[in-house]
Design a protein around this motif. Structure first.
Motif, PDB file in Angstrom:
ATOM      1  N   LEU A 145       0.825  -1.206   0.000  1.00 28.01           N
ATOM      2  CA  LEU A 145       0.000   0.000   0.000  1.00 28.01           C
ATOM      3  C   LEU A 145       0.862   1.260   0.000  1.00 28.01           C
ATOM      4  N   PHE A 146       1.919   1.263   0.803  1.00 30.47           N
ATOM      5  CA  PHE A 146       2.810   2.419   0.889  1.00 30.47           C
ATOM      6  C   PHE A 146       3.534   2.645  -0.442  1.00 30.47           C
TER       7      PHE A 146
ATOM      8  N   HIS B  46      -1.705  19.449  -3.071  1.00 29.56           N
ATOM      9  CA  HIS B  46      -0.368  19.142  -2.555  1.00 29.56           C
ATOM     10  C   HIS B  46      -0.431  18.751  -1.076  1.00 29.56           C
ATOM     11  N   PHE B  47      -1.195  19.500  -0.304  1.00 33.46           N
ATOM     12  CA  PHE B  47      -1.371  19.195   1.121  1.00 33.46           C
ATOM     13  C   PHE B  47      -1.931  17.780   1.290  1.00 33.46           C
ATOM     14  N   LEU B  48      -3.005  17.473   0.565  1.00 31.40           N
ATOM     15  CA  LEU B  48      -3.660  16.168   0.699  1.00 31.40           C
ATOM     16  C   LEU B  48      -2.806  15.023   0.156  1.00 31.40           C
ATOM     17  N   MET B  49      -1.977  15.298  -0.857  1.00 27.25           N
ATOM     18  CA  MET B  49      -1.105  14.245  -1.393  1.00 27.25           C
ATOM     19  C   MET B  49      -0.111  13.755  -0.349  1.00 27.25           C
ATOM     20  N   PHE B  50       0.438  14.669   0.437  1.00 32.33           N
ATOM     21  CA  PHE B  50       1.504  14.296   1.370  1.00 32.33           C
ATOM     22  C   PHE B  50       1.017  14.021   2.790  1.00 32.33           C
ATOM     23  N   LEU B  51      -0.220  14.325   3.098  1.00 37.20           N
ATOM     24  CA  LEU B  51      -0.767  14.075   4.436  1.00 37.20           C
ATOM     25  C   LEU B  51      -0.655  12.602   4.869  1.00 37.20           C
ATOM     26  N   PRO B  52      -0.957  11.625   4.001  1.00 39.62           N
ATOM     27  CA  PRO B  52      -0.893  10.222   4.444  1.00 39.62           C
ATOM     28  C   PRO B  52       0.524   9.663   4.592  1.00 39.62           C
ATOM     29  N   PHE B  53       1.522  10.363   4.076  1.00 41.59           N
ATOM     30  CA  PHE B  53       2.881   9.815   4.036  1.00 41.59           C
ATOM     31  C   PHE B  53       3.367   9.330   5.401  1.00 41.59           C
ATOM     32  N   PRO B  54       3.334  10.160   6.454  1.00 47.29           N
ATOM     33  CA  PRO B  54       3.833   9.687   7.752  1.00 47.29           C
ATOM     34  C   PRO B  54       3.005   8.533   8.328  1.00 47.29           C
TER      35      PRO B  54
ATOM     36  N   LEU C 235       3.477  21.061   4.900  1.00 40.82           N
ATOM     37  CA  LEU C 235       2.375  21.227   5.842  1.00 40.82           C
ATOM     38  C   LEU C 235       1.548  19.944   5.934  1.00 40.82           C
ATOM     39  N   GLY C 236       1.310  19.302   4.797  1.00 41.48           N
ATOM     40  CA  GLY C 236       0.599  18.022   4.786  1.00 41.48           C
ATOM     41  C   GLY C 236       1.356  16.965   5.580  1.00 41.48           C
ATOM     42  N   ILE C 237       2.673  16.913   5.410  1.00 38.29           N
ATOM     43  CA  ILE C 237       3.506  15.971   6.162  1.00 38.29           C
ATOM     44  C   ILE C 237       3.415  16.263   7.654  1.00 38.29           C
ATOM     45  N   THR C 238       3.463  17.534   8.020  1.00 35.91           N
ATOM     46  CA  THR C 238       3.399  17.919   9.436  1.00 35.91           C
ATOM     47  C   THR C 238       2.079  17.509  10.067  1.00 35.91           C
ATOM     48  N   VAL C 239       0.975  17.773   9.386  1.00 37.74           N
ATOM     49  CA  VAL C 239      -0.336  17.373   9.919  1.00 37.74           C
ATOM     50  C   VAL C 239      -0.433  15.850   9.990  1.00 37.74           C
ATOM     51  N   GLY C 240       0.063  15.159   8.959  1.00 36.00           N
ATOM     52  CA  GLY C 240       0.083  13.699   8.982  1.00 36.00           C
ATOM     53  C   GLY C 240       0.929  13.163  10.124  1.00 36.00           C
TER      54      GLY C 240
ATOM     55  N   CYS D 175      10.582   8.886  13.056  1.00 38.61           N
ATOM     56  CA  CYS D 175      11.608   9.878  12.666  1.00 38.61           C
ATOM     57  C   CYS D 175      12.141   9.593  11.265  1.00 38.61           C
ATOM     58  N   TRP D 176      12.457   8.328  10.971  1.00 37.62           N
ATOM     59  CA  TRP D 176      12.968   7.984   9.641  1.00 37.62           C
ATOM     60  C   TRP D 176      11.912   8.204   8.565  1.00 37.62           C
ATOM     61  N   THR D 177      10.667   7.875   8.881  1.00 35.56           N
ATOM     62  CA  THR D 177       9.585   8.086   7.916  1.00 35.56           C
ATOM     63  C   THR D 177       9.395   9.572   7.632  1.00 35.56           C
ATOM     64  N   THR D 178       9.478  10.388   8.673  1.00 32.39           N
ATOM     65  CA  THR D 178       9.335  11.837   8.501  1.00 32.39           C
ATOM     66  C   THR D 178      10.478  12.389   7.651  1.00 32.39           C
ATOM     67  N   LEU D 179      11.681  11.923   7.903  1.00 32.40           N
ATOM     68  CA  LEU D 179      12.824  12.338   7.090  1.00 32.40           C
ATOM     69  C   LEU D 179      12.615  11.922   5.635  1.00 32.40           C
ATOM     70  N   LEU D 180      12.181  10.681   5.417  1.00 36.04           N
ATOM     71  CA  LEU D 180      11.914  10.190   4.064  1.00 36.04           C
ATOM     72  C   LEU D 180      10.811  11.009   3.389  1.00 36.04           C
ATOM     73  N   ALA D 181       9.771  11.354   4.134  1.00 34.43           N
ATOM     74  CA  ALA D 181       8.670  12.155   3.580  1.00 34.43           C
ATOM     75  C   ALA D 181       9.162  13.535   3.149  1.00 34.43           C
ATOM     76  N   ASN D 182       9.939  14.183   4.001  1.00 35.26           N
ATOM     77  CA  ASN D 182      10.457  15.519   3.668  1.00 35.26           C
ATOM     78  C   ASN D 182      11.403  15.464   2.482  1.00 35.26           C
ATOM     79  N   LEU D 183      12.260  14.461   2.448  1.00 30.93           N
ATOM     80  CA  LEU D 183      13.186  14.303   1.325  1.00 30.93           C
ATOM     81  C   LEU D 183      12.418  14.054   0.026  1.00 30.93           C
ATOM     82  N   THR D 184      11.403  13.196   0.089  1.00 32.88           N
ATOM     83  CA  THR D 184      10.579  12.914  -1.090  1.00 32.88           C
ATOM     84  C   THR D 184       9.873  14.183  -1.571  1.00 32.88           C
ATOM     85  N   ALA D 185       9.279  14.923  -0.650  1.00 32.48           N
ATOM     86  CA  ALA D 185       8.582  16.164  -1.019  1.00 32.48           C
ATOM     87  C   ALA D 185       9.548  17.147  -1.680  1.00 32.48           C
TER      88      ALA D 185
END
Length: 129
Positions: A13-14, A49-57, A110-115, A74-84
């Motif tokens: 799924l991811f 853009h916000f909604l695309m990245f919200l589910p990432f974390p 912002l989507g990553i942060t809320v997620g 922490c690693w997922t958040t780093l990966l999400a920010n790097l991907t964005a």
């Protein structure tokens, strides 16, 4: 179903989710002429853009969960920010019809942060049970 047997499903799924985000970032995706330009005064593309990245974390933390939930987060958040960052800054190189926009990157982050906040709240409530 135990977490161990469902983990491959979450990983698939991811991967599908990241693939869909890549398609939306790099493909020729244009809204139809009847689409509104704003939603509650916010440009529609920033909402997307916000909604695309919200589910990432959320998806990433569940799919990649290792021994330490916090370390995985922490690693997922780093990966999400790097991907964005990479998707936004490199999309014009992959598709000449696309361009990089700092406000799109801000909406992604912002989507990553809320997620991330949602993931922490869910994780903390699970630990209290």
């Amino acid at each position: 179903m135990s977490q161990h047997t469902s983990r491959p499903l979450w990983v698939v799924l991811f991967v599908l989710y990241v693939g869909a985000v890549a398609f939306l970032c790099f493909g020729n995706v244009n809204p139809g002429p009847d689409m509104p330009r704003e939603l509650f005064g916010i440009p529609l593309d920033k909402c997307v853009h916000f909604l695309m990245f919200l589910p990432f974390p959320i998806l990433g933390t569940v799919a990649l969960h290792g021994r330490s939930w916090w370390r995985t987060l922490c690693w997922t958040t780093l990966l999400a920010n790097l991907t964005a960052f990479l998707f936004e800054t490199q999309q014009h190189r992959i598709n000449p019809y696309r361009f990089s926009d700092p406000s799109d990157l801000n909406a992604n982050l912002l989507g990553i942060t809320v997620g991330l906040l949602v993931t922490i709240i869910i994780g903390l409530s699970d630990h209290k049970k």
